[in-house]
Motif scaffolding. Sequence first.
Motif, PDB file in Angstrom:
ATOM      1  N   ALA A  20      -6.566 -14.716  -6.037  1.00 11.40           N
ATOM      2  CA  ALA A  20      -7.972 -15.075  -5.874  1.00 11.40           C
ATOM      3  C   ALA A  20      -8.337 -15.159  -4.396  1.00 11.40           C
ATOM      4  O   ALA A  20      -7.600 -15.737  -3.590  1.00 11.40           O
ATOM      5  CB  ALA A  20      -8.273 -16.399  -6.567  1.00 11.40           C
ATOM      6  N   GLY A  21      -9.469 -14.561  -4.030  1.00 12.48           N
ATOM      7  CA  GLY A  21      -9.955 -14.633  -2.659  1.00 12.48           C
ATOM      8  C   GLY A  21      -9.321 -13.656  -1.695  1.00 12.48           C
ATOM      9  O   GLY A  21      -9.724 -13.585  -0.541  1.00 12.48           O
ATOM     10  N   ALA A  22      -8.333 -12.893  -2.156  1.00 10.96           N
ATOM     11  CA  ALA A  22      -7.611 -11.981  -1.269  1.00 10.96           C
ATOM     12  C   ALA A  22      -8.171 -10.574  -1.342  1.00 10.96           C
ATOM     13  O   ALA A  22      -8.687 -10.136  -2.376  1.00 10.96           O
ATOM     14  CB  ALA A  22      -6.124 -11.962  -1.624  1.00 10.96           C
ATOM     15  N   GLY A  23      -8.053  -9.856  -0.231  1.00 10.56           N
ATOM     16  CA  GLY A  23      -8.416  -8.458  -0.168  1.00 10.56           C
ATOM     17  C   GLY A  23      -7.170  -7.588  -0.199  1.00 10.56           C
ATOM     18  O   GLY A  23      -6.285  -7.796  -1.025  1.00 10.56           O
ATOM     19  N   HIS A  24      -7.090  -6.639   0.755  1.00  6.43           N
ATOM     20  CA  HIS A  24      -6.009  -5.653   0.724  1.00  6.43           C
ATOM     21  C   HIS A  24      -4.708  -6.163   1.341  1.00  6.43           C
ATOM     22  O   HIS A  24      -3.682  -5.492   1.235  1.00  6.43           O
ATOM     23  CB  HIS A  24      -6.467  -4.397   1.471  1.00  6.43           C
ATOM     24  CG  HIS A  24      -5.604  -3.199   1.240  1.00  6.43           C
ATOM     25  ND1 HIS A  24      -5.346  -2.677  -0.014  1.00  6.43           N
ATOM     26  CD2 HIS A  24      -4.921  -2.397   2.120  1.00  6.43           C
ATOM     27  CE1 HIS A  24      -4.554  -1.629   0.091  1.00  6.43           C
ATOM     28  NE2 HIS A  24      -4.269  -1.439   1.377  1.00  6.43           N
ATOM     29  N   ARG A  39      -7.898 -10.133  -5.577  1.00  2.92           N
ATOM     30  CA  ARG A  39      -9.040 -10.050  -6.491  1.00  2.92           C
ATOM     31  C   ARG A  39     -10.193  -9.257  -5.874  1.00  2.92           C
ATOM     32  O   ARG A  39     -10.951  -8.591  -6.583  1.00  2.92           O
ATOM     33  CB  ARG A  39      -9.513 -11.455  -6.877  1.00  2.92           C
ATOM     34  CG  ARG A  39     -10.530 -11.445  -8.013  1.00  2.92           C
ATOM     35  CD  ARG A  39     -10.904 -12.847  -8.455  1.00  2.92           C
ATOM     36  NE  ARG A  39      -9.757 -13.603  -8.973  1.00  2.92           N
ATOM     37  CZ  ARG A  39      -9.283 -13.474 -10.203  1.00  2.92           C
ATOM     38  NH1 ARG A  39      -9.817 -12.594 -11.041  1.00  2.92           N
ATOM     39  NH2 ARG A  39      -8.254 -14.216 -10.595  1.00  2.92           N
ATOM     40  N   GLU A  40     -10.340  -9.306  -4.546  1.00  2.00           N
ATOM     41  CA  GLU A  40     -11.421  -8.591  -3.890  1.00  2.00           C
ATOM     42  C   GLU A  40     -11.055  -7.145  -3.544  1.00  2.00           C
ATOM     43  O   GLU A  40     -11.898  -6.396  -3.071  1.00  2.00           O
ATOM     44  CB  GLU A  40     -11.844  -9.334  -2.614  1.00  2.00           C
ATOM     45  CG  GLU A  40     -12.172 -10.800  -2.812  1.00  2.00           C
ATOM     46  CD  GLU A  40     -13.187 -11.023  -3.930  1.00  2.00           C
ATOM     47  OE1 GLU A  40     -14.194 -10.270  -3.971  1.00  2.00           O
ATOM     48  OE2 GLU A  40     -12.977 -11.924  -4.764  1.00  2.00           O
ATOM     49  N   SER A  70       0.837  -1.201   0.000  1.00  2.00           N
ATOM     50  CA  SER A  70       0.000   0.000   0.000  1.00  2.00           C
ATOM     51  C   SER A  70       0.872   1.252   0.000  1.00  2.00           C
ATOM     52  O   SER A  70       1.627   1.472  -0.949  1.00  2.00           O
ATOM     53  CB  SER A  70      -0.965  -0.068   1.180  1.00  2.00           C
ATOM     54  OG  SER A  70      -2.066   0.776   0.983  1.00  2.00           O
ATOM     55  N   LEU A  71       0.814   2.081   1.038  1.00  2.69           N
ATOM     56  CA  LEU A  71       1.673   3.261   1.089  1.00  2.69           C
ATOM     57  C   LEU A  71       3.138   2.884   0.947  1.00  2.69           C
ATOM     58  O   LEU A  71       3.919   3.595   0.294  1.00  2.69           O
ATOM     59  CB  LEU A  71       1.456   4.021   2.397  1.00  2.69           C
ATOM     60  CG  LEU A  71       2.412   5.178   2.697  1.00  2.69           C
ATOM     61  CD1 LEU A  71       2.362   6.225   1.601  1.00  2.69           C
ATOM     62  CD2 LEU A  71       2.110   5.787   4.063  1.00  2.69           C
TER      63      LEU A  71
END
Length: 240
Positions: free
Chosen positions: A211-215, A186-187, A103-104
């Motif tokens: 697949a199936g992962a968020g942040h 993917r999420e 992220s940052l």
Amino acid sequence: MSNAARQVGSAPTPVDVTGDLHLFDRGDGPGVVFTHGFADDSTTFDALIAEVGQVHRVVTWDLPGHGHSPLGRHRSTRATGLAGLGRAIDAAGQRPVTLIGHSLGGYLSLCRAALAPGGVAGLVLIATGPGFRDPDKRAAWNERISAYAAKRGVAPQAVGLAEQPDGLVIERLASITAPTLVVVGREDRAYHRGAELMARVMPDATLLVVAGAGHFPHRTHTPEVAQAVGVLLDQVRSST
């Protein structure tokens, strides 16, 4: 150096003052510097480092006002974050180094690669965006960051770390030639467009959609991310 946290004193100029920066380095070999995201800390990489860090000099650090790094005397800015990243790179010893950021942390790593490309051997950008060309979109981002910081308990003095004062990164993507792995869940749909742009524009970039992962794919899907990171690190090691 021993496998213990070390404190690094503040820099002499106001823009660089970060208080006592918390750095931790371990291992020997090519340097790899991990930079965490906003409202997080360096422990976010523990599982990933356990899988990929065995033959590297690994450096982790906490951004000012995060983890074990206190705020400096001045309001933090992107320049403050880059100064801290520069110290972490110095702690890695050998140059060039591979920068891994979430992220940052990925955005700051891109800034470093844009400003000092010769010192960057490779990049891993996890859930990272390249910023905005449009000043209105940057202003909207900066407002969202301020609101997010308040919700997450981040001190107002640290908010500037995540603010974007210009379009530096997105304007220089095509000039960043280091081998790059772009990872997005993917999420984590808010980051898809930026991830796809980086993979398309950067000369040597590969996109991994988990697949199936968020942040936080490096935490929730560590084996899959670690395998791809290992490939990138092998590529870098064979070319330096």
